[in-house]
Structures are given as C-alpha cells and as structure tokens.
Design a protein around this motif. Sequence first.
Motif, short mmCIF file in Angstrom:
data_model
loop_
_atom_site.label_atom_id
_atom_site.label_comp_id
_atom_site.label_asym_id
_atom_site.label_seq_id
_atom_site.Cartn_x
_atom_site.Cartn_y
_atom_site.Cartn_z
N UNK A 59 3.78 -3.63 -5.49
CA UNK A 59 2.71 -2.73 -5.05
C UNK A 59 1.32 -3.22 -5.47
N UNK A 91 2.99 8.53 -9.15
CA UNK A 91 1.77 8.10 -8.45
C UNK A 91 1.42 9.06 -7.32
N UNK A 92 2.49 9.43 -6.59
CA UNK A 92 2.29 10.33 -5.44
C UNK A 92 1.69 11.66 -5.89
N UNK A 118 4.73 12.03 2.72
CA UNK A 118 5.61 11.48 1.68
C UNK A 118 5.88 12.53 0.59
N UNK A 139 6.93 5.99 -8.73
CA UNK A 139 6.26 6.19 -7.42
C UNK A 139 5.98 7.67 -7.19
N UNK A 168 0.83 -1.20 0.00
CA UNK A 168 0.00 0.00 0.00
C UNK A 168 0.87 1.25 0.00
N UNK A 169 1.91 1.24 0.86
CA UNK A 169 2.81 2.40 0.92
C UNK A 169 3.47 2.64 -0.44
N UNK A 170 3.90 1.54 -1.07
CA UNK A 170 4.53 1.69 -2.40
C UNK A 170 3.52 2.24 -3.40
N UNK A 171 2.29 1.74 -3.32
CA UNK A 171 1.29 2.17 -4.29
C UNK A 171 0.95 3.65 -4.12
N UNK A 172 0.91 4.12 -2.89
CA UNK A 172 0.58 5.54 -2.72
C UNK A 172 1.80 6.43 -2.93
N UNK A 173 2.93 5.82 -3.25
CA UNK A 173 4.07 6.63 -3.67
C UNK A 173 5.24 6.68 -2.72
N UNK A 174 5.25 5.83 -1.68
CA UNK A 174 6.37 5.86 -0.73
C UNK A 174 7.64 5.38 -1.42
N UNK A 175 8.72 6.12 -1.32
CA UNK A 175 9.98 5.66 -1.93
C UNK A 175 10.59 4.51 -1.14
N UNK A 176 11.55 3.82 -1.77
CA UNK A 176 12.19 2.67 -1.11
C UNK A 176 12.84 3.07 0.21
N UNK A 233 1.76 0.61 -12.12
CA UNK A 233 2.24 -0.47 -11.26
C UNK A 233 2.69 -1.64 -12.12
#
Lengths: 377, 235
Positions: A371, B95-96, B124, B92, A292-300, B66
């Motif tokens: 993601x 997407x953000x 983020x 990402x 979920x975090x990756x999908x909403x845009x959280x970087x690695x 994705x």
Amino acid sequence: MNLAFRDIRHKLGRFVLTSLGLSMLLGVVVTMAGIYRGQTADALALLQATRADVWIVEAGSHGPFAEASRIPGDTREIVARMDGVSEAGSLTLQTVQLVQGDRRLRLQIIGYEPGRPGGPATLIAGREITSNRYEIIVDRQTGLLPGEALKLGRRTFTVVGLTSGIVTLSGDSVVYLTLADAQQVQFDLAPPAARREQARGAARGSTDLVNAVVARVSANIPASLIAAEISRWKHLSALTAAEQETLLTRTVIERASRQIGLFMTVLTLVSAVIIALIVYTLTLDKTRDIATLKMIGAPDRTIIGLIVQQALLMGVSGFIIGTAFVYAFRGVFPRRIEMLPADIAGLFVVVVLVCLAASALGVRVAVKVDPARALAG
Amino acid sequence: MIAMPDQPSRKPLVELRNLSKHFGEGQARVDALRDVTLTICSREVVGLLGPSGSGKSTLLNAIGCILEPDQGWMRLDGEVVYENRWLRGNLRRLRLEKIGFIFQTHNLLPFLNCTDNVAVVLHLAGWKKSAAIARAHELLADLPVDHRKVAMPGQLSGGEAQRVAIARALANRPRIILADEPTAALDSVRAGIVMDLLHKLAVEQDAAIIAVTHDEKILGRLDRIYRMVDGALSS
C-alpha cells in the motif's frame, strides 16, 4: 459498487478487443466440440436413415461401413422368408469421385430396392425413385437440384429427390440409385483388374452381388434373436442396429475423438495461458490503484474480487461471442457442426474454471502490492 | 489561517513513544526513524519538514499503519495499536475507520467518477449506496467541487482533483488525516485554499492533520512544525 465493472467500462475499447480475440480462440474450442458431435451424427446418419433392425453382411465382416462385404443378391429373399422378419432389402455401397461442372464431388452411392428397406427416410424436395433406371436421389450438400443431371460412369441420371444431412463419416454426400443401376455403376467403375479380365475374354462373374441386406423385424421380436439365427448359417454375419452403431462410434469415430480431444485440450490450455497473461498485465497496469485501495482500507477480498471478476467477465464474454459466432456461421463450415446444449454448458463450466485458475497469477501480484506504493510520487 | 475558536480541551489522537525503524544491515543500514516521540492532538494541523531521505514518509507510513516499526509504542485515537509489534490484526479496517489519506498526486481511481471516488470509502465501510452518494455529494459541495461530481479524474484540473482527494479522505469522518505534500501541485492561491480547508476540517471534525511538506508558502498556516533530520524529530 462493482469496481471490476467500472474499470472495464473505463477501458471498454481494450476490453472489447481483448474479448473478441479471446472469443476467436474459444470459438475454435466450441467448433472442435461441434465437429466431434457432427462427425458422430454424420457417421450415424446413414445408419439411422436406413431404419434397419438387423444388418446382414459377409461372414466374418463387421459390416459395410467398417469392412468390405459381398454377399449374393438372393440373400435378401432368404432373409425375408424368416419368421419374425417383416421386410428386407438389399444394399450396395460404393464411393466415387467425379467432377460436376466446376466442382469436384465425392459421393457415397447407395443402391437400394425402392419399396424395400434401405432407401432414404425422408425427402426435403422432389419424390421417391419411381422408374427402374436412371433416376437418382441426392443430398442437398451436393448442390444439385431436382431435374438436374448427374453422370455416373457411362450413364446419366436425373435428380428426382433431395435429402438433407445424409452423409458418411468422412462427410461425403450420400446419393441413392436403384439396386440395378448401382450394380451397373459398380461394374462400369470396376477396378482395372476386372476390366483386364473382361478384355482377355474371361467369363464375366455374376453382377448380382450386394454389400449388405437390411431387415426390419416384427414388433415384439428381439432383433438380437434374428441376428443370432442368421449368424448360425455360418456363411453370413448379422449385426443389430445397436451393434452397428456401437461399432461405428467405438472403432471408427474413436480415433477422431482422440484427435479432436487433444486439440481441444491444447486450445483450452492456450486460452488459459492467454487469459492469465492478460489478467496479469491488467493487474500490473493497476498496481497504483490497488495500492491506493489498500491504503484507504479495502480488504483483500475486494482486490481479489476486482481481478477475478475481470477474468471471468473476459472469459465468459469471449465464450459467448465465440459460441454465437460459431452458431451463426456453422452453416458455411465444410463439416457438420453439431452444437449440443449439454456440450456448450460443459464448455462454459470449463471456461469459468480456466478463468478462475488463470486469474491466480494476477491475484498473487495484487495481494503482494505494498500500500505504501500509493505514496510514491 | 482560520482563527481557532475556543474549544474544549484537545484530545491526543496520535501518540508516539520511541518509535524506531531501520532499513538494511551493516554498512548499508539506514536509520529511518530514531526514537521518535510525538503527540498530536485533535484540531491541530502539524507540518513535517525535512530533506529527502530524512524519514518523513517513513513516519507517515508508520502512523498510517502501512509500515511496521522495529520498536516503540504508538496509540491512535486512544487505541494502542503498536507496542514492539502490531497489537491489532486488521490494520486496513483501522485505516478505514480512523485514518484519511491525502496524496501528493491525489491518487484518484481513474475508473470512478468524482462522486464514486469519494463514495468508494463509504462503500468499503459498509454504507448503503444512497447514503454513500449523498455523503459524497455533501463533501463535494463543501469543498466546493460539486460541479464536477460526474467528471472522471482525467477531466479535472490539479486543484479540482486535490479537492476531490480531500473529500475522499474525509468521507468516513476519520480522526487522523495524513497528507503527503498536499499542496505540491498547486499554486500559492490554491495551496492557501487547501490549507484553510484542512484547518476548517480539523476544527469541525475534531481531527488531527499531519502534513508532510516541502512547500515554504504554507509554513505560516501550520499550527506546529516538526523537522526531521536523519530519522530524528526536532520541533
């Protein structure tokens, strides 16, 4: 917003239990380091308490702690007359095991001449030996108190003083008698061969033997100079306090340090494996959240930070709890545990490095999470 | 359905040309997307219908950057992001900045309260904490679910959780909102409320909303409906 901290707070009970379990393991590592330091301190305690500059022993011997040494009782007078020697004293050393009440005691008996070098440096209770006979100074580890009696051989001694922390390398308490009493106890507790000789009427050898003579040298005179001069007499060996210390730490303690080092290494590796498995399991539990975090845009770096910070928090809190536990209960441990700030700091760095390495497995899993898993029903 | 006021011309936000994607090879090959061509403009709420395995989720994943298509062309909010390969490195970040996701199971992070679940997106994106919290509170009040702003996701009803998830999807003011079965867990009344809300947001934020759904009760609330069969799209 610190995600690692929030996640830990959400499952605080599990985190606390895990950290407690880890703290026991890391506490053992700290204990091992403390035992090693304690063993070194124990080995040097008697040496340092004697405050001797030169140790004179039997020729070819490495001193009373490493090897057997017997020299005539008048050696002290010869040494004391040397230029540069301010004072000298004779010593006997003997290990005995006895039962006192319901306790089994193992003691190192030091015979010394009151008023001369070789006696206890400081007392925490009671007084020095003032009578020639039947008085004894004991370490508080024996559990004896001033005024109590202790039977050694056929004689009963009265405890007049207490020392603290004066023990041998193996942790045996040191007790002090007058030289005459100690020589008598040696004779009383002589090995069977000597008793057999005595029984058949053979002439009794001189009991005026000592194990070592310790000397203090005058200011501005190097101890090594006096030691070299004594060694030239051929029938005696002389070691400076520094040489005696090196001998004890390098030879007698070396094997113990290797054993303890091995245990510490194994335990540290076990801790690393356990931390890695815990972090791996925690990461697996969070796979969907990570997706979920990756999908909403959280970087690695946010995901990696979550995993690494949790591993560090777990390791560091386990280390702090474990160290505090060992510090609080070190007094009831049967061996001396010496916790040096430098050792604790060093172990802390090791724990941090172990946590970083252990989190690699969890990080690998987290980075690979697709993601799209967030969309799976 | 909320009546759409007269607005200036709509801008195409999602443009797909001949987008294809297959899985497996040989006899096991499945064509999940077959030459999908589609344009969705701002202020539109579009429905994607179709049986399981028809390619709806694959299309949603592709638009959400994705899943990489095999070939084709895709432009999102005026930026060509795919032309037989990804043209943008940090997907990402894309997407953000541009896309909001609403999940069937809301996927709220269980260790954050409702406010933080919404604010995490802004965090983020680099917002200051106070501004992020204020924006989260504003969205929760709009939905309205602000009475649960300090509640943890486990303490919410299905409808409340879905509204918090919508608030999260809207936090960064995305131009494209992808919703996967947004009303599947809701009764008809709540499903209607959510759809009205999505319409309102599409208009207010000048956004495009694409909803994958099986839910017959919301079909009348969609501006356009596309049906997918074996990876192919038909209106």
